[in-house]
Scaffold this motif. Structure first.
Motif, PDB file in Angstrom:
ATOM      1  N   PRO A 276     -19.233   5.515  38.117  1.00 28.13           N
ATOM      2  CA  PRO A 276     -19.531   6.901  38.491  1.00 28.13           C
ATOM      3  C   PRO A 276     -19.115   7.923  37.434  1.00 28.13           C
ATOM      4  CG  PRO A 276     -17.599   6.148  39.655  1.00 28.13           C
ATOM      5  CD  PRO A 276     -18.140   4.967  38.898  1.00 28.13           C
ATOM      6  N   GLY A 277     -18.202   7.560  36.570  1.00 26.94           N
ATOM      7  CA  GLY A 277     -17.700   8.505  35.568  1.00 26.94           C
ATOM      8  C   GLY A 277     -18.277   8.252  34.190  1.00 26.94           C
ATOM      9  N   ARG A 278     -17.404   8.349  33.196  1.00 33.32           N
ATOM     10  CA  ARG A 278     -17.802   8.127  31.797  1.00 33.32           C
ATOM     11  C   ARG A 278     -16.972   6.995  31.187  1.00 33.32           C
ATOM     12  NH1 ARG A 278     -20.403  11.314  28.502  1.00 33.32           N
ATOM     13  NH2 ARG A 278     -18.876  10.937  26.882  1.00 33.32           N
ATOM     14  N   PRO A 279     -17.205   5.758  31.665  1.00 37.25           N
ATOM     15  CA  PRO A 279     -16.402   4.660  31.125  1.00 37.25           C
ATOM     16  C   PRO A 279     -16.679   4.456  29.640  1.00 37.25           C
ATOM     17  CG  PRO A 279     -18.194   3.798  32.459  1.00 37.25           C
ATOM     18  CD  PRO A 279     -18.191   5.297  32.614  1.00 37.25           C
ATOM     19  N   PHE A 280     -15.603   4.371  28.869  1.00 34.05           N
ATOM     20  CA  PHE A 280     -15.692   4.092  27.436  1.00 34.05           C
ATOM     21  C   PHE A 280     -16.587   5.101  26.708  1.00 34.05           C
ATOM     22  CE2 PHE A 280     -15.438   0.284  30.089  1.00 34.05           C
ATOM     23  CZ  PHE A 280     -14.105  -0.021  29.873  1.00 34.05           C
ATOM     24  N   GLY A 281     -16.644   6.337  27.250  1.00 28.83           N
ATOM     25  CA  GLY A 281     -17.406   7.413  26.632  1.00 28.83           C
ATOM     26  C   GLY A 281     -18.893   7.388  26.935  1.00 28.83           C
ATOM     27  N   LEU A 282     -19.324   6.524  27.825  1.00 29.08           N
ATOM     28  CA  LEU A 282     -20.745   6.406  28.178  1.00 29.08           C
ATOM     29  C   LEU A 282     -20.987   7.001  29.559  1.00 29.08           C
ATOM     30  CD1 LEU A 282     -21.119   2.710  27.024  1.00 29.08           C
ATOM     31  CD2 LEU A 282     -21.931   4.733  25.793  1.00 29.08           C
ATOM     32  N   GLU A 283     -22.142   7.632  29.738  1.00 32.36           N
ATOM     33  CA  GLU A 283     -22.485   8.209  31.038  1.00 32.36           C
ATOM     34  C   GLU A 283     -22.775   7.094  32.033  1.00 32.36           C
ATOM     35  OE1 GLU A 283     -22.351  11.236  32.153  1.00 32.36           O
ATOM     36  OE2 GLU A 283     -21.865  12.155  30.236  1.00 32.36           O
ATOM     37  N   GLY A 284     -21.948   7.028  33.087  1.00 32.89           N
ATOM     38  CA  GLY A 284     -22.124   5.975  34.078  1.00 32.89           C
ATOM     39  C   GLY A 284     -23.226   6.248  35.078  1.00 32.89           C
ATOM     40  N   ARG A 285     -23.315   7.482  35.536  1.00 30.08           N
ATOM     41  CA  ARG A 285     -24.314   7.901  36.528  1.00 30.08           C
ATOM     42  C   ARG A 285     -24.324   6.995  37.763  1.00 30.08           C
ATOM     43  NH1 ARG A 285     -27.827   8.393  31.746  1.00 30.08           N
ATOM     44  NH2 ARG A 285     -27.484  10.500  30.970  1.00 30.08           N
ATOM     45  N   ASN A 286     -23.157   6.483  38.097  1.00 30.75           N
ATOM     46  CA  ASN A 286     -22.960   5.626  39.264  1.00 30.75           C
ATOM     47  C   ASN A 286     -23.813   4.344  39.217  1.00 30.75           C
ATOM     48  OD1 ASN A 286     -21.359   5.211  41.540  1.00 30.75           O
ATOM     49  ND2 ASN A 286     -23.027   5.800  42.898  1.00 30.75           N
ATOM     50  N   ARG A 287     -24.176   3.933  38.023  1.00 31.24           N
ATOM     51  CA  ARG A 287     -24.975   2.713  37.880  1.00 31.24           C
ATOM     52  C   ARG A 287     -24.093   1.476  38.077  1.00 31.24           C
ATOM     53  NH1 ARG A 287     -28.024   4.500  32.343  1.00 31.24           N
ATOM     54  NH2 ARG A 287     -26.001   5.503  32.044  1.00 31.24           N
ATOM     55  N   PRO A 288     -24.707   0.372  38.532  1.00 32.82           N
ATOM     56  CA  PRO A 288     -23.953  -0.882  38.607  1.00 32.82           C
ATOM     57  C   PRO A 288     -23.583  -1.349  37.204  1.00 32.82           C
ATOM     58  CG  PRO A 288     -26.264  -1.251  39.153  1.00 32.82           C
ATOM     59  CD  PRO A 288     -26.081   0.231  38.964  1.00 32.82           C
ATOM     60  N   LEU A 289     -22.475  -2.066  37.119  1.00 37.80           N
ATOM     61  CA  LEU A 289     -21.979  -2.505  35.821  1.00 37.80           C
ATOM     62  C   LEU A 289     -21.309  -3.866  35.983  1.00 37.80           C
ATOM     63  CD1 LEU A 289     -21.517  -1.675  32.836  1.00 37.80           C
ATOM     64  CD2 LEU A 289     -19.402  -0.584  33.581  1.00 37.80           C
ATOM     65  N   GLU A 290     -21.483  -4.707  34.967  1.00 44.45           N
ATOM     66  CA  GLU A 290     -20.877  -6.033  34.955  1.00 44.45           C
ATOM     67  C   GLU A 290     -20.555  -6.388  33.512  1.00 44.45           C
ATOM     68  OE1 GLU A 290     -22.748  -9.208  37.377  1.00 44.45           O
ATOM     69  OE2 GLU A 290     -22.941 -10.258  35.462  1.00 44.45           O
ATOM     70  N   PHE A 291     -19.327  -6.859  33.274  1.00 47.49           N
ATOM     71  CA  PHE A 291     -18.959  -7.260  31.920  1.00 47.49           C
ATOM     72  C   PHE A 291     -17.802  -8.256  31.965  1.00 47.49           C
ATOM     73  CE2 PHE A 291     -16.799  -3.286  32.925  1.00 47.49           C
ATOM     74  CZ  PHE A 291     -15.476  -3.539  32.593  1.00 47.49           C
ATOM     75  N   ARG A 292     -17.692  -9.016  30.892  1.00 46.92           N
ATOM     76  CA  ARG A 292     -16.612  -9.983  30.786  1.00 46.92           C
ATOM     77  C   ARG A 292     -15.366  -9.323  30.216  1.00 46.92           C
ATOM     78  NH1 ARG A 292     -17.752 -15.147  27.740  1.00 46.92           N
ATOM     79  NH2 ARG A 292     -18.238 -13.648  26.133  1.00 46.92           N
ATOM     80  N   LEU A 293     -14.221  -9.839  30.642  1.00 48.83           N
ATOM     81  CA  LEU A 293     -12.906  -9.380  30.197  1.00 48.83           C
ATOM     82  C   LEU A 293     -12.095 -10.586  29.744  1.00 48.83           C
ATOM     83  CD1 LEU A 293     -11.884  -7.230  33.268  1.00 48.83           C
ATOM     84  CD2 LEU A 293     -12.097  -6.353  30.972  1.00 48.83           C
ATOM     85  N   LEU A 294     -11.294 -10.378  28.739  1.00 52.47           N
ATOM     86  CA  LEU A 294     -10.333 -11.394  28.330  1.00 52.47           C
ATOM     87  C   LEU A 294      -8.966 -10.736  28.310  1.00 52.47           C
ATOM     88  CD1 LEU A 294     -10.109 -14.357  27.306  1.00 52.47           C
ATOM     89  CD2 LEU A 294     -10.042 -13.381  25.003  1.00 52.47           C
ATOM     90  N   HIS A 295      -8.060 -11.244  29.130  1.00 56.20           N
ATOM     91  CA  HIS A 295      -6.682 -10.753  29.185  1.00 56.20           C
ATOM     92  C   HIS A 295      -5.770 -11.777  28.525  1.00 56.20           C
ATOM     93  CE1 HIS A 295      -8.193  -8.234  32.509  1.00 56.20           C
ATOM     94  NE2 HIS A 295      -7.108  -7.495  32.336  1.00 56.20           N
ATOM     95  N   VAL A 296      -4.900 -11.310  27.653  1.00 53.15           N
ATOM     96  CA  VAL A 296      -3.797 -12.117  27.139  1.00 53.15           C
ATOM     97  C   VAL A 296      -2.550 -11.446  27.702  1.00 53.15           C
ATOM     98  CG1 VAL A 296      -2.602 -12.993  25.102  1.00 53.15           C
ATOM     99  CG2 VAL A 296      -5.100 -12.665  25.047  1.00 53.15           C
ATOM    100  N   VAL A 297      -1.847 -12.165  28.568  1.00 54.69           N
ATOM    101  CA  VAL A 297      -0.748 -11.575  29.324  1.00 54.69           C
ATOM    102  C   VAL A 297       0.522 -12.369  29.078  1.00 54.69           C
ATOM    103  CG1 VAL A 297       0.079 -10.973  31.635  1.00 54.69           C
ATOM    104  CG2 VAL A 297      -2.359 -10.783  31.098  1.00 54.69           C
ATOM    105  N   GLU A 298       1.581 -11.649  28.674  1.00 53.34           N
ATOM    106  CA  GLU A 298       2.903 -12.260  28.501  1.00 53.34           C
ATOM    107  C   GLU A 298       3.817 -11.743  29.603  1.00 53.34           C
ATOM    108  OE1 GLU A 298       4.496 -12.138  24.447  1.00 53.34           O
ATOM    109  OE2 GLU A 298       2.493 -11.488  23.818  1.00 53.34           O
TER     110      GLU A 298
END
Length: 140
Positions: A92-114
């Protein structure tokens, strides 16, 4: 104290659960006081300490909604895990500087957690598939 994979799973799943409900205070409680929080590509760079990480979560929770994270695989080491996940939700907002316009979104994430000896997250390093995000939220 040696953390087992189950111990690490419980903490990271708790962390993701707080993220899914946009609970900033809950997320921050899963982090150590002196956490290093590094989302690669975040324009302000890595932050140090719980309070400094708050800004990232406040911005992200206003830019993304209805989030769910599905674990694809996890790898474990001595006091750390690597988590590959799929994020789904709306922008709904401006994720990563891009206009979201409440569009659906899907992406992969890689977490390295200590983790520290108490089981809190002492370092969270996050890599996301920005190319997939840009493809789904094109500049019109």
């Amino acid at each position: 104290m040696t953390l087992t994979p189950r111990d690490m799973d419980l903490k990271i799943d708790e962390h993701f659960s707080f993220e899914a409900s946009d609970d900033i205070d809950g997320v921050l409680q899963t982090l150590s006081e002196d956490v290093e929080h590094d989302v690669v590509g975040w324009p302000f760079g890595p932050s140090h300490g719980r309070n400094a990480a708050r800004a990232f979560y406040a911005a992200t929770f206003s830019d993304l909604s209805e989030s769910s994270v599905k674990c694809i695989r996890r790898l474990y080491g001595d006091g750390f895990l690597v988590d590959e996940s799929l994020w789904r939700g709306r922008a709904p907002g401006r994720p990563f500087g891009l206009e979201g316009r409440n569009r659906p979104l899907e992406f992969r994430l890689l977490h390295v957690v200590e983790f520290n000896d108490d089981g809190d997250i002492k370092r969270e390093n996050v890599w996301l598939d920005l190319a997939a995000i840009m493809q789904q939220l094109p500049r019109d």
